[in-house]
Design an enzyme around this catalytic site. Structure first.
Site, PDB file in Angstrom:
ATOM      1  N   SER A 106       0.019   4.710  -0.877  1.00 36.30           N
ATOM      2  CA  SER A 106      -0.741   5.314  -1.970  1.00 36.30           C
ATOM      3  C   SER A 106      -0.195   6.718  -2.268  1.00 36.30           C
ATOM      4  CB  SER A 106      -2.225   5.335  -1.591  1.00 36.30           C
ATOM      5  OG  SER A 106      -3.036   5.700  -2.671  1.00 36.30           O
ATOM      6  N   HIS A 131       0.532   1.562  -5.236  1.00 35.92           N
ATOM      7  CA  HIS A 131      -0.454   0.840  -6.043  1.00 35.92           C
ATOM      8  C   HIS A 131      -1.030   1.779  -7.091  1.00 35.92           C
ATOM      9  CE1 HIS A 131      -3.977   1.944  -3.061  1.00 35.92           C
ATOM     10  NE2 HIS A 131      -3.418   3.003  -3.606  1.00 35.92           N
TER      11      HIS A 131
END
EC number: 3.4.21.92
Length: 209
Positions: A106, A131
């Site tokens: 992330s 993501h």
């Protein structure tokens, strides 16, 4: 219940050095900071972000030209906290070398790829995950709509940052980040998130300095 972070900090080893004024003790992270090494470890949140930004600014003030080394092992966290670190990395004058050990997921992956070009590394068995941002909100319909619009803007901005640092086109980045996308160190290299997979320290480079 005891704070797990406090427990970990109580276990941090001390390093004792001999100086012309006698012995001086440092915790291991303060000693490594003297070598221009910063750790991004654990969830990215406001407190950790503030400390990392402060260390970056301190090292810039100490020497505005010498490289800073950032070691990352993070599952990600709060987007705004990560963006504070990212913006500070881009703002300061010294180049920031990044290295992933363990994982960079992330926001951790964004900080990894934000290192100076040619100086973004991952250890052999590191895991990188990218993501799109996620979030939740409760309230009136109009407020929920505004928060949805804001997270869409944030998604676009994060995609643009990955485009800038990987050299991939926007559509490829958007497709890749649509769901949790896990990569090995080699796959991250091929995607453009890092510049080199390292298995052992380059001793010859150290000796030539």
């Amino acid at each position: 219940m005891r704070d797990p972070i406090e427990t970990v900090m109580n276990l941090v080893p001390m390093v004792v050095e001999q100086t012309n004024r006698g012995e001086r003790a440092y915790d291991i992270f303060s000693r490594l900071l003297k070598e221009r090494i910063i750790f991004v470890n654990g969830p990215v949140e406001d407190g950790m972000s503030m400390l990392v930004c402060a260390q970056l600014l301190f090292l810039e003030a100490e020497n505005p030209k010498k490289e800073i080394n950032m070691y990352i092992n993070s599952p990600g966290g709060v987007v705004t906290s990560g963006m504070a670190i990212y913006d500070t990395m881009q703002f300061i004058r010294p180049p920031v070398s990044t290295l992933c050990m363990g994982q960079a997921a992330s926001m951790g992956s964004l900080l990894l790829t934000a290192g100076a070009t040619g100086h973004r590394y991952a250890l052999l068995n590191a895991r990188i995950m990218v993501h799109q941002p996620s979030g939740g909100f409760q309230g009136q319909a109009s407020d929920i709509e505004r928060h949805a619009q804001d997270i869409i803007k944030m998604k676009r901005r994060l995609n643009e940052i990955y485009v800038k640092h990987t050299g991939r086109d926007y559509d490829t980045i958007e497709r890749t980040l649509d769901r949790d996308h896990f990569m090995t160190a080699q796959e991250a290299l091929e995607f453009g998130l890092i510049d080199k997979v390292v298995e052992a320290r380059d001793v010859s480079a150290d000796e030539s300095k």
